[in-house]
Design an enzyme around this catalytic site. Structure first.
Site, PDB file in Angstrom:
ATOM      1  N   ASP A 330       0.848  -1.167   0.000  1.00 48.15           N
ATOM      2  CA  ASP A 330       0.000   0.000   0.000  1.00 48.15           C
ATOM      3  C   ASP A 330       0.897   1.234   0.000  1.00 48.15           C
ATOM      4  OD1 ASP A 330      -2.555   1.332   0.485  1.00 48.15           O
ATOM      5  OD2 ASP A 330      -1.673   1.836   2.417  1.00 48.15           O
ATOM      6  N   THR A 332       0.354   4.770   0.789  1.00 42.57           N
ATOM      7  CA  THR A 332       0.387   5.763   1.851  1.00 42.57           C
ATOM      8  C   THR A 332       0.821   5.159   3.185  1.00 42.57           C
ATOM      9  OG1 THR A 332      -1.479   6.707   0.724  1.00 42.57           O
ATOM     10  CG2 THR A 332      -0.897   7.662   2.848  1.00 42.57           C
ATOM     11  N   ASP A 528      -0.492  -0.057   6.351  1.00 39.90           N
ATOM     12  CA  ASP A 528      -0.322   0.580   7.652  1.00 39.90           C
ATOM     13  C   ASP A 528      -1.492   0.288   8.575  1.00 39.90           C
ATOM     14  OD1 ASP A 528      -2.239   2.099   6.489  1.00 39.90           O
ATOM     15  OD2 ASP A 528      -1.099   3.959   6.445  1.00 39.90           O
TER      16      ASP A 528
HETATM   17  P1  ADP Z   1      -4.257   4.781   0.320  1.00 38.38           P
HETATM   18  O1  ADP Z   1      -4.447   3.698  -0.673  1.00 38.38           O
HETATM   19  O2  ADP Z   1      -3.274   5.773  -0.189  1.00 38.38           O
HETATM   20  O3  ADP Z   1      -3.991   4.307   1.695  1.00 38.38           O
HETATM   21  P2  ADP Z   1      -7.005   5.463   1.054  1.00 38.38           P
HETATM   22  O4  ADP Z   1      -7.726   4.240   0.607  1.00 38.38           O
HETATM   23  O5  ADP Z   1      -6.931   5.729   2.484  1.00 38.38           O
HETATM   24  O6  ADP Z   1      -5.589   5.642   0.362  1.00 38.38           O
HETATM   25  O7  ADP Z   1      -7.686   6.708   0.368  1.00 38.38           O
HETATM   26  C1  ADP Z   1      -7.785   6.818  -1.021  1.00 38.38           C
HETATM   27  C2  ADP Z   1      -8.122   8.215  -1.442  1.00 38.38           C
HETATM   28  O8  ADP Z   1      -9.364   8.602  -0.866  1.00 38.38           O
HETATM   29  C3  ADP Z   1      -7.140   9.250  -0.991  1.00 38.38           C
HETATM   30  O9  ADP Z   1      -6.083   9.387  -1.892  1.00 38.38           O
HETATM   31  C4  ADP Z   1      -8.001  10.490  -0.942  1.00 38.38           C
HETATM   32  O10 ADP Z   1      -8.151  11.022  -2.228  1.00 38.38           O
HETATM   33  C5  ADP Z   1      -9.325   9.959  -0.498  1.00 38.38           C
HETATM   34  N1  ADP Z   1      -9.505  10.050   0.965  1.00 38.38           N
HETATM   35  C6  ADP Z   1      -9.585   9.042   1.828  1.00 38.38           C
HETATM   36  N2  ADP Z   1      -9.758   9.476   3.087  1.00 38.38           N
HETATM   37  C7  ADP Z   1      -9.751  10.812   3.024  1.00 38.38           C
HETATM   38  C8  ADP Z   1      -9.895  11.866   3.983  1.00 38.38           C
HETATM   39  N3  ADP Z   1     -10.040  11.625   5.287  1.00 38.38           N
HETATM   40  N4  ADP Z   1      -9.836  13.130   3.536  1.00 38.38           N
HETATM   41  C9  ADP Z   1      -9.686  13.387   2.234  1.00 38.38           C
HETATM   42  N5  ADP Z   1      -9.552  12.466   1.285  1.00 38.38           N
HETATM   43  C10 ADP Z   1      -9.597  11.185   1.660  1.00 38.38           C
HETATM   44 MG    MG Z   2      -3.720   3.424   3.554  1.00 37.21          MG
END
Ligand code: ADP
Ligand code: MG
Length: 630
Positions: A330, A332, A528
Site C-alpha cells: 500500500d 500511503t 499501515d
Molecule cells: P491509500 O491507498 O493511499 O492508503 P485510502 O484508501 O486511504 O488511500 O484513500 C484513497 C483516497 O481517498 C485518498 O487518496 C483520498 O483522495 C481519499 N480520501 C480518503 N480518506 C480521506 C480523507 N479523510 N480526507 C480526504 N480524502 C480522503
Molecule cells: Mg492506507
C-alpha cells in the site's frame, strides 16, 4: 530425544523458567547424565576389553533402571495417550538389551538417550533465549510520586495518571507522556534499532525503552500488558505456542519413523532370527532431529526477528513467508512516510484560502487519515479557529469525509466523492485539478467545489533497496493505492515498482488480493493498517507497518515495529532459510534412518554402533537448526 510434540516441550521449558528450582533440576539432570556415562564407560571396558561380567552387569542393571527413569516415565505417559514416540522405541531397546543380557549396551543406550535429551533441551533453551531476554527486560518496579512523596512500587500497583520518575540509565516502566524534563531515549527494546531520540515534555515514551541520559517525569497512560512492550511480549509468547503446519508434519514424520523402526525390528527378528540385528534396528532409527529441529528453527527465526523489531505471530507465518512470491504494498504510510504536509491551497471563485482550509479542517478533525492530519495540522499552524465540534462527520473509506456547517454540507475528498455527491465544479477548475502531480483533496461547500488542497508525502527512499532485494529474490512487487494515478506513478518510479494500481477503493484492493490468491500466488500484503485491515487479513501473510498503532498490531500476521520495508526482505530470507533447514532435517533423517535400518537388518551394525549413529545424526540435525539462532 523427545519425539513428543515439541510444542509441549517449549511450554514445559517456560514453566521451568518461572520456577526457582529450575537450577536444581538441571543439576540433577547433569549428575544423572555423568553417573550413567561413567557406568556405561566402565561396564563397556569391563565387558569388551576384559570380559568381566560380575559385578558390572548388576551395576549396569541398577544404573539403567534408576538412570533411565525419565525415559520410562515418558514412555508410560506416551503410551497412555496412545502416542508412539522416541522414548517408546528407546525404552523398547533398553528393555530388549537387558533381556538379551547385553548389559553394557543397555547402559550405553540409556546414556545416549539422556545425552541427546539434554542437548535438545539446551538447544531449545538457546532458541528461546531472545524471547526470555525480552520477557526479563519488562520492568518490574517503578519510582512513583503520590501525594508529594516518592516510593518505589511494584509495577502492578501503578495506575494511569500516576507520575513516574525515571532517572538516567533506568528502563521506562510505563507508557505515558513526559510532563517534566527531557531525556535521550533508546527504544531498541521495541523497534530493535539502537538509536537515541531526544524526548521532551509532551512527548510519548514507551515502557521497555531506556533513558540514556536525563531525568524525566512521566504521566502514566498504560501499564503492564497494556503497554506496547507488554503487547509485544504477549504476541511473541503466543506465537511460540501456535503450531505451524510444518510442525504437525514433522511430528507425524517422527512418529512414522519410530513406528517403522519398531515394526521393522520385529520383521528383522522374524526373518533373520538375529536378536542383535533386531535390537540394532530399533536403536539406529532416530527421529528427534525432525521433532525438535522444526520448532527450534521456527523459534530461532521468530526470536531473531523480534530482536530486530519484527514481530512474527507464529511459526505458520514463517512457513508462509518462505513461500511468498508476491508482495503487495500500500502506498500511503508504507512507501511514503504517511506524514504528508499541505503544500498548496487553491481557492475557486470568491472563496478565500482560509475558508477552504477551514471547511476542510472542520470535516477532517475527527479523521485519523494521514491526509486529514496534514489538513488539521495546517489549520492549527495558521491559527484558524474552528467552531465547537458539535457537528459530526462521516467517513467514506477511500473517498473522504462529509460534514455539515450552518446547515450546508461540506464534502472533502477525491473526485469520486464529488461525483457521488453531485457536487458542481466551478468553470475552469477541472483543468487545474487534473494537472497536479500531488495528492489532491477537493473541498466543497454548499454543493460547489470551493477549493482544493495539495498534499505531498515524502517517499521513503530506503524502500528502494528493499524493492530491489525482493526482486532479486524473484518476488514480484505490486503497489496499490487509493491516490490518483499520477502521484502513484511518481512514487512507483522513485522506489522502482513496475506494477501499479491506482485510484482504488478499499474493496477493490481486496479484490486484487483475492484474485492473486485465487491464481495460486502466495501473497504478502503490506499496509499501515488504518484502512487496509481486510486486505491484510485476506492475504496469505498480512504485514502491518507502524507498530505503534493498535490496528496494525491486531490485524497483521507480521508486525514491523519500525516502518522499514527492508525488514520484509530480511524476514523472507530468514524464513526461506528456516524452511530449507527443516527440509534438510526431514530428508537427512529419513535417509540416515533408512540406511541405518538397512545396515542393521543385514547384520552390519551392532547396538553400540547403532546408538552412535543415532546420536550423531540427531546431533547434526539439531545443530543444523541451532545454526539459525546466531
Ligand atoms: P491509500 O491507498 O493511499 O492508503 P485510502 O484508501 O486511504 O488511500 O484513500 C484513497 C483516497 O481517498 C485518498 O487518496 C483520498 O483522495 C481519499 N480520501 C480518503 N480518506 C480521506 C480523507 N479523510 N480526507 C480526504 N480524502 C480522503
Ligand atoms: Mg492506507
Amino acid at each position: 530425544m523427545q519425539g513428543k510434540s515439541s510444542n509441549e516441550n517449549l511450554s514445559e521449558h517456560r514453566k521451568e523458567d518461572s520456577e526457582p528450582e529450575q537450577k536444581e533440576s538441571n543439576a540433577i539432570e547433569i549428575t544423572r547424565l555423568v553417573l550413567v556415562g561413567i557406568v556405561a564407560t566402565l561396564s563397556g571396558i569391563a565387558t569388551y576389553e576384559y570380559h568381566i561380567l560380575f559385578p558390572f552387569d548388576y551395576v549396569a542393571i541398577i544404573t539403567v533402571l534408576l538412570g533411565g527413569y525419565p525415559v520410562f516415565k515418558e514412555t508410560i505417559l506416551s503410551l497412555r495417550h496412545g502416542r508412539i514416540n522416541m522414548e517408546v522405541s528407546m525404552a523398547v531397546a533398553i528393555v530388549a538389551s537387558l533381556l538379551l543380557r547385553q548389559f553394557a549396551v543397555s547402559v550405553l543406550i540409556t546414556f545416549f538417550v539422556l545425552l541427546s535429551e539434554y542437548i535438545e533441551e539446551y538447544a531449545v533453551d538457546k532458541g528461546r533465549q531472545t524471547i526470555v531476554l525480552l520477557e526479563k527486560s519488562a520492568p518490574k518496579r517503578a519510582l512513583v510520586r503520590r501525594n508529594g512523596s516518592e516510593a518505589e512500587l511494584d509495577i502492578r500497583s501503578i495506575q494511569p495518571n500516576d507520575i513516574v520518575i525515571v532517572r538516567d540509565g533506568d528502563r521506562i516502566p510505563v507508557d505515558g507522556t513526559i510532563v517534566v524534563g527531557s531525556a535521550f531515549i533508546n527504544q531498541a527494546a521495541i523497534t530493535g534499532e539502537s538509536q537515541r531520540f531526544e524526548k521532551n515534555a509532551g512527548d510519548m515514551v514507551y515502557a521497555g525503552s531506556i533513558n540514556e541520559s536525563g531525568l524525566i517525569e512521566i504521566r502514566t497512560e498504560k501499564v503492564g500488558s497494556e503497554t506496547l512492550f507488554g503487547k509485544i511480549i504477549k504476541l511473541v509468547e503466543e506465537a511460540e505456542n501456535k503450531r505451524a503446519p510444518v510442525q504437525k508434519i514433522s511430528d507425524r514424520l517422527a512418529t512414522y519413523l519410530v513406528e517403522f523402526a519398531i515394526g521393522f525390528a520385529a520383521l528383522t527378528f522374524l526373518l533373520t532370527q538375529n536378536s542383535i540385528s533386531a535390537l540394532s534396528v530399533v536403536v539406529v532409527a532416530g527421529a528427534c532431529g525432525v521433532a525438535a529441529g522444526t520448532p527450534l528453527a521456527l523459534v530461532a527465526i521468530m526470536g531473531k526477528s523480534a530482536k530486530k523489531g519484527v514481530i512474527i505471530k507464529g511459526g505458520a507465518y514463517v512457513e508462509e513467508m518462505s513461500r511468498v512470491d508476491t508482495v503487495v504494498i500500500d502506498k500511503t504510510g508504507t512507501l511514503t512516510f504517511g506524514d504528508p504536509v499541505v503544500t498548496e491551497i487553491t481557492n475557486f471563485g470568491d472563496n478565500t484560502k482560509e475558508n477552504v482550509l477551514k471547511y476542510a479542517a472542520l470535516a477532517e478533525r475527527h479523521s485519523n487519515h494521514p491526509l486529514a492530519r496534514a489538513i488539521t495540522n495546517k489549520a492549527t499552524e495558521l491559527g484558524i479557529n474552528l467552531p465547537d465540534a458539535s457537528t459530526s462527520s462521516s467517513y467514506l473509506p477511500g473517498k473522504g469525509m462529509i460534514s455539515e456547517q450552518d446547515g450546508e454540507e461540506i464534502v472533502v475528498g477525491n473526485n469520486l466523492l464529488m461525483i457521488e455527491k453531485s457536487v458542481r465544479f466551478p468553470k475552469g477548475s477541472e483543468r487545474i485539478v487534473s494537472g497536479k502531480e500531488k495528492s489532491i483533496v477537493l473541498v466543497a461547500y454548499g454543493g460547489q467545489v470551493c477549493g482544493m488542497i495539495s498534499v505531498s508525502d515524502v517517499v521513503r527512499l530506503e524502500s528502494k533497496r528493499a524493492i530491489s532485494d525482493l526482486k532479486k529474490m524473484r518476488i514480484r512487487t505490486i503497489m496499490l493505492t487509493g491516490d490518483n494515478e499520477r502521484v502513484a506513478q511518481a512514487v512507483a518510479n522513485q522506489v522502482g515498482i513496475e506494477e501499479v494500481h491506482a485510484e482504488l477503493l478499499p474493496d477493490q484492493k481486496l479484490l486484487i488480493i483475492e484474485d492473486l490468491v485465487a491464481k495460486g500466488h502466495k501473497v504478502a500484503m503490506v499496509g499501515d493498517g488504518i484502512n487496509d485491515a481486510p486486505a491484510l487479513a485476506r492475504a496469505n501473510v498480512g504485514i502491518g507497518m507502524g507498530g505503534g498503532t493498535d490496528v496494525a498490531i491486531e490485524e497483521a500476521d507480521i508486525v514491523l515495529m519500525t516502518n522499514d520495508l527492508q525488514k520484509i526482505a530480511d524476514v523472507a530470507k530468514l524464513s526461506k532459510k528456516a524452511y530449507r533447514t527443516i527440509m534438510v532435517n526431514f530428508f537427512g533423517t529419513v535417509s540416515i534412518d533408512g540406511l541405518g535400518v538397512g545396515l542393521a537388518f543385514l547384520g552390519f551394525l551392532n547396538p553400540l554402533l547403532a546408538a552412535g549413529i543415532h546420536v550423531t545424526s540427531e546431533l547434526i540435525f539439531i545443530l543444523n537448526s541451532a545454526r539459525l539462532i546466531r
